[in-house]
Design a protein around this motif. Sequence first.
Motif, PDB file in Angstrom:
ATOM      1  N   GLU A  31      39.406 -19.666 -12.137  1.00  0.00           N
ATOM      2  CA  GLU A  31      40.852 -19.794 -12.326  1.00  0.00           C
ATOM      3  C   GLU A  31      41.298 -19.238 -13.677  1.00  0.00           C
ATOM      4  O   GLU A  31      42.436 -18.815 -13.835  1.00  0.00           O
ATOM      5  CB  GLU A  31      41.286 -21.259 -12.218  1.00  0.00           C
ATOM      6  CG  GLU A  31      41.150 -21.834 -10.827  1.00  0.00           C
ATOM      7  CD  GLU A  31      41.518 -23.301 -10.756  1.00  0.00           C
ATOM      8  OE1 GLU A  31      42.270 -23.784 -11.635  1.00  0.00           O
ATOM      9  OE2 GLU A  31      41.065 -23.973  -9.808  1.00  0.00           O
ATOM     10  N   LEU A  32      40.388 -19.253 -14.655  1.00  0.00           N
ATOM     11  CA  LEU A  32      40.699 -18.736 -15.993  1.00  0.00           C
ATOM     12  C   LEU A  32      40.224 -17.299 -16.178  1.00  0.00           C
ATOM     13  O   LEU A  32      40.384 -16.736 -17.267  1.00  0.00           O
ATOM     14  CB  LEU A  32      40.032 -19.626 -17.057  1.00  0.00           C
ATOM     15  CG  LEU A  32      40.390 -21.104 -17.048  1.00  0.00           C
ATOM     16  CD1 LEU A  32      39.634 -21.841 -18.137  1.00  0.00           C
ATOM     17  CD2 LEU A  32      41.885 -21.300 -17.204  1.00  0.00           C
ATOM     18  N   ASP A  33      39.614 -16.739 -15.142  1.00  0.00           N
ATOM     19  CA  ASP A  33      39.038 -15.391 -15.202  1.00  0.00           C
ATOM     20  C   ASP A  33      37.966 -15.299 -16.297  1.00  0.00           C
ATOM     21  O   ASP A  33      37.917 -14.332 -17.056  1.00  0.00           O
ATOM     22  CB  ASP A  33      40.123 -14.327 -15.408  1.00  0.00           C
ATOM     23  CG  ASP A  33      39.585 -12.917 -15.199  1.00  0.00           C
ATOM     24  OD1 ASP A  33      38.627 -12.742 -14.408  1.00  0.00           O
ATOM     25  OD2 ASP A  33      40.113 -11.975 -15.845  1.00  0.00           O
ATOM     26  N   LEU A  34      37.120 -16.332 -16.365  1.00  0.00           N
ATOM     27  CA  LEU A  34      36.013 -16.359 -17.321  1.00  0.00           C
ATOM     28  C   LEU A  34      34.702 -16.593 -16.590  1.00  0.00           C
ATOM     29  O   LEU A  34      34.655 -17.354 -15.623  1.00  0.00           O
ATOM     30  CB  LEU A  34      36.177 -17.493 -18.336  1.00  0.00           C
ATOM     31  CG  LEU A  34      37.302 -17.409 -19.350  1.00  0.00           C
ATOM     32  CD1 LEU A  34      37.344 -18.688 -20.182  1.00  0.00           C
ATOM     33  CD2 LEU A  34      37.156 -16.186 -20.249  1.00  0.00           C
ATOM     34  N   THR A  35      33.648 -15.961 -17.078  1.00  0.00           N
ATOM     35  CA  THR A  35      32.302 -16.305 -16.635  1.00  0.00           C
ATOM     36  C   THR A  35      31.838 -17.501 -17.458  1.00  0.00           C
ATOM     37  O   THR A  35      32.437 -17.832 -18.493  1.00  0.00           O
ATOM     38  CB  THR A  35      31.327 -15.127 -16.836  1.00  0.00           C
ATOM     39  OG1 THR A  35      31.209 -14.872 -18.249  1.00  0.00           O
ATOM     40  CG2 THR A  35      31.794 -13.872 -16.091  1.00  0.00           C
ATOM     41  N   TYR A  36      30.743 -18.107 -17.032  1.00  0.00           N
ATOM     42  CA  TYR A  36      30.222 -19.247 -17.797  1.00  0.00           C
ATOM     43  C   TYR A  36      29.848 -18.853 -19.234  1.00  0.00           C
ATOM     44  O   TYR A  36      30.260 -19.534 -20.189  1.00  0.00           O
ATOM     45  CB  TYR A  36      29.047 -19.888 -17.038  1.00  0.00           C
ATOM     46  CG  TYR A  36      28.519 -21.109 -17.719  1.00  0.00           C
ATOM     47  CD1 TYR A  36      29.237 -22.295 -17.723  1.00  0.00           C
ATOM     48  CD2 TYR A  36      27.304 -21.072 -18.383  1.00  0.00           C
ATOM     49  CE1 TYR A  36      28.765 -23.415 -18.367  1.00  0.00           C
ATOM     50  CE2 TYR A  36      26.815 -22.198 -19.026  1.00  0.00           C
ATOM     51  CZ  TYR A  36      27.548 -23.364 -19.020  1.00  0.00           C
ATOM     52  OH  TYR A  36      27.080 -24.472 -19.663  1.00  0.00           O
ATOM     53  N   PRO A  37      29.111 -17.743 -19.458  1.00  0.00           N
ATOM     54  CA  PRO A  37      28.813 -17.360 -20.851  1.00  0.00           C
ATOM     55  C   PRO A  37      30.077 -17.048 -21.668  1.00  0.00           C
ATOM     56  O   PRO A  37      30.144 -17.375 -22.859  1.00  0.00           O
ATOM     57  CB  PRO A  37      27.928 -16.122 -20.714  1.00  0.00           C
ATOM     58  CG  PRO A  37      27.344 -16.215 -19.344  1.00  0.00           C
ATOM     59  CD  PRO A  37      28.385 -16.895 -18.500  1.00  0.00           C
ATOM     60  N   GLN A  38      31.087 -16.449 -21.034  1.00  0.00           N
ATOM     61  CA  GLN A  38      32.337 -16.189 -21.746  1.00  0.00           C
ATOM     62  C   GLN A  38      33.019 -17.498 -22.140  1.00  0.00           C
ATOM     63  O   GLN A  38      33.573 -17.620 -23.234  1.00  0.00           O
ATOM     64  CB  GLN A  38      33.288 -15.351 -20.880  1.00  0.00           C
ATOM     65  CG  GLN A  38      32.849 -13.921 -20.696  1.00  0.00           C
ATOM     66  CD  GLN A  38      33.671 -13.188 -19.649  1.00  0.00           C
ATOM     67  OE1 GLN A  38      34.425 -13.790 -18.873  1.00  0.00           O
ATOM     68  NE2 GLN A  38      33.519 -11.876 -19.609  1.00  0.00           N
TER      69      GLN A  38
END
Length: 142
Positions: A31-38
């Motif tokens: 939903e935030l357009d983030l990967t886990y590492p990001q």
Amino acid sequence: MKQLKLSNQLCFPIYALSRLVTSHYLPLLNELDLTYPQYLVMLLLWEHQTLSVKALGKELRLDSGTLTPLLKRLESKKMIKRVRSKEDERIVNIHLTEQGSQLKIQAADIPNQIQCSMGFTAEEFKTLKSVIGGVLRRHAEE
């Protein structure tokens, strides 16, 4: 050889739990357009506002070869800005952009959502985090 049974290994339950926890983060981070590492990078930047690439790598236990492409993607999303130090051009500092700072508001409830979706009691959450944190601190220099 009982010691070689999967059920007697420490590594497997830790590995399986890591995958399970990460799987609970994925829909929230999508939903935030983030990967886990990001997301991990953003957590550190929300806490510190600016960090060097070296400091980020140390905190996240990631080498620069892994971290650099991740930071480039965050920069292309306008979440961060990479700036060379004027005092020492070998140092690259990572700064939050306004857009990156605003994302913190959207992410604020993620920790609570994870605790609920995983079904952890407050005590389980605290205990698990404490035990894992203690092991990691003892081996931080390795």
